[in-house]
Design an enzyme around this catalytic site. Structure first.
Site, short mmCIF file in Angstrom:
data_model
loop_
_atom_site.label_atom_id
_atom_site.label_comp_id
_atom_site.label_asym_id
_atom_site.label_seq_id
_atom_site.Cartn_x
_atom_site.Cartn_y
_atom_site.Cartn_z
N HIS B 112 -3.04 8.60 -2.92
CA HIS B 112 -2.67 9.61 -1.84
C HIS B 112 -3.64 9.50 -0.53
O HIS B 112 -3.26 10.21 0.29
CB HIS B 112 -2.75 10.76 -2.47
N LYS B 114 -4.93 8.67 2.85
CA LYS B 114 -4.52 8.42 4.22
C LYS B 114 -5.69 8.01 5.29
O LYS B 114 -6.07 8.81 6.02
CB LYS B 114 -3.90 9.55 4.82
N ASP B 119 -13.24 -2.02 11.84
CA ASP B 119 -14.45 -2.88 11.89
C ASP B 119 -15.44 -2.49 11.17
O ASP B 119 -16.88 -2.57 11.50
CB ASP B 119 -14.86 -2.73 13.51
#
Lengths: 180, 180
Positions: B112, B114, B119
């Site tokens: 779940h 996000k 870099d």
């Protein structure tokens, strides 16, 4: 930053009973280093206010922590999603019964935030909805910070949403008719 | 911190075409202060790597930004959710066709997260899945930081998930049988 899932189910008595867990051989988690118990400590240590902006709340322990703080005099305000507040297992009905003020979006889109501002000083935010699946099942993250540059915008967002949503009635919520 | 929804739909040409948007009367957003365009800039400014840990990706612009960077030589790795990668509109098929390496959880629970680590220096995290509804519909938040104390645990989480998921085959993904 806290990551989930935790490996063990937390012990509710240990966290929430006034006398703690009295079992000698309790098999549930009392581990203060587990993500869930750390998260619960942030909520339970609130002194003044809990401003919750949460898509979905079905987790008994977190809901009980919120109502405990409310009964102790902490100001609790909740912004949530209209569709999800009516789903089975949602704790919003219980919050309303306790007298906690809830405002929910009037949109077909989702009120998808998952954050809480504690005492206007700490923000707890991430992917984590307050559900059981999120504790010991899902892969989730929760960021906790008292950095004012981060806390301020979340607090403003809460206030904006709170004021934008008219507090006329809970007509979108079918529970309204059952409460009183 | 970026908040959604944006008030206007972003202009894809403005963001992604090599010559920009050439319309004099373009009615889509070119607003560099909008949350979506700021988010796109972070992705498009990646120099070395994009480590994506994303529950759901259906947004054309964000997917195109990722494939553009991949073709420019930026290392792209994606961890996603098994069920959601197979849903209609998921961009995972396109990523696989391009050659981008994807690993997905083998669990009935949700992957779940996000977040994306750019870099190894910037983390972008919040409630925001990379979907169109999240851009101009849902109420969402995205926190962007280069604070190493925050970036490090997200980078570790990405590495842990990446290494934990065996890269044997995409047998859970029905697209496998169409890709070569």
């Amino acid at each position: 930053v806290l990551f989930f899932p935790d490996s063990h189910i937390p012990c509710r008595k240990y966290l929430l009973s006034p006398i703690g867990c009295t079992k000698n051989d309790c098999r549930l988690s009392h581990n203060e280093k587990s993500s869930f118990i750390k998260l619960m400590r942030y909520i339970l240590n609130a002194q003044k206010s809990l401003k919750l902006c949460m898509f979905s709340i079905t987790c008994d322990e977190l809901a009980q922590a919120v109502t405990t703080k409310y009964r102790q005099g902490v100001v609790v305000k909740v912004v949530t999603d209209t569709e999800y507040m009516n789903l089975n297992g949602s704790k919003m009905h219980g919050f309303l019964k306790q007298g906690i003020e809830i405002r929910h979006d009037r949109s077909s889109y989702l009120m998808h935030h998952k954050f809480v501002v504690i005492d206007e000083k700490i923000v707890v935010t991430g992917s984590f909805n307050w559900t059981h699946a999120a504790v010991v099942g899902n892969t989730e993250n929760v960021l906790v910070t008292n950095n004012p540059e981060i806390v301020r915008p979340y607090l403003n967002e809460f206030t904006n949403l709170w004021e934008k949503i008219p507090n006329v009635s809970y007509s979108f919520c079918y529970y309204t008719y059952k409460v009183h």
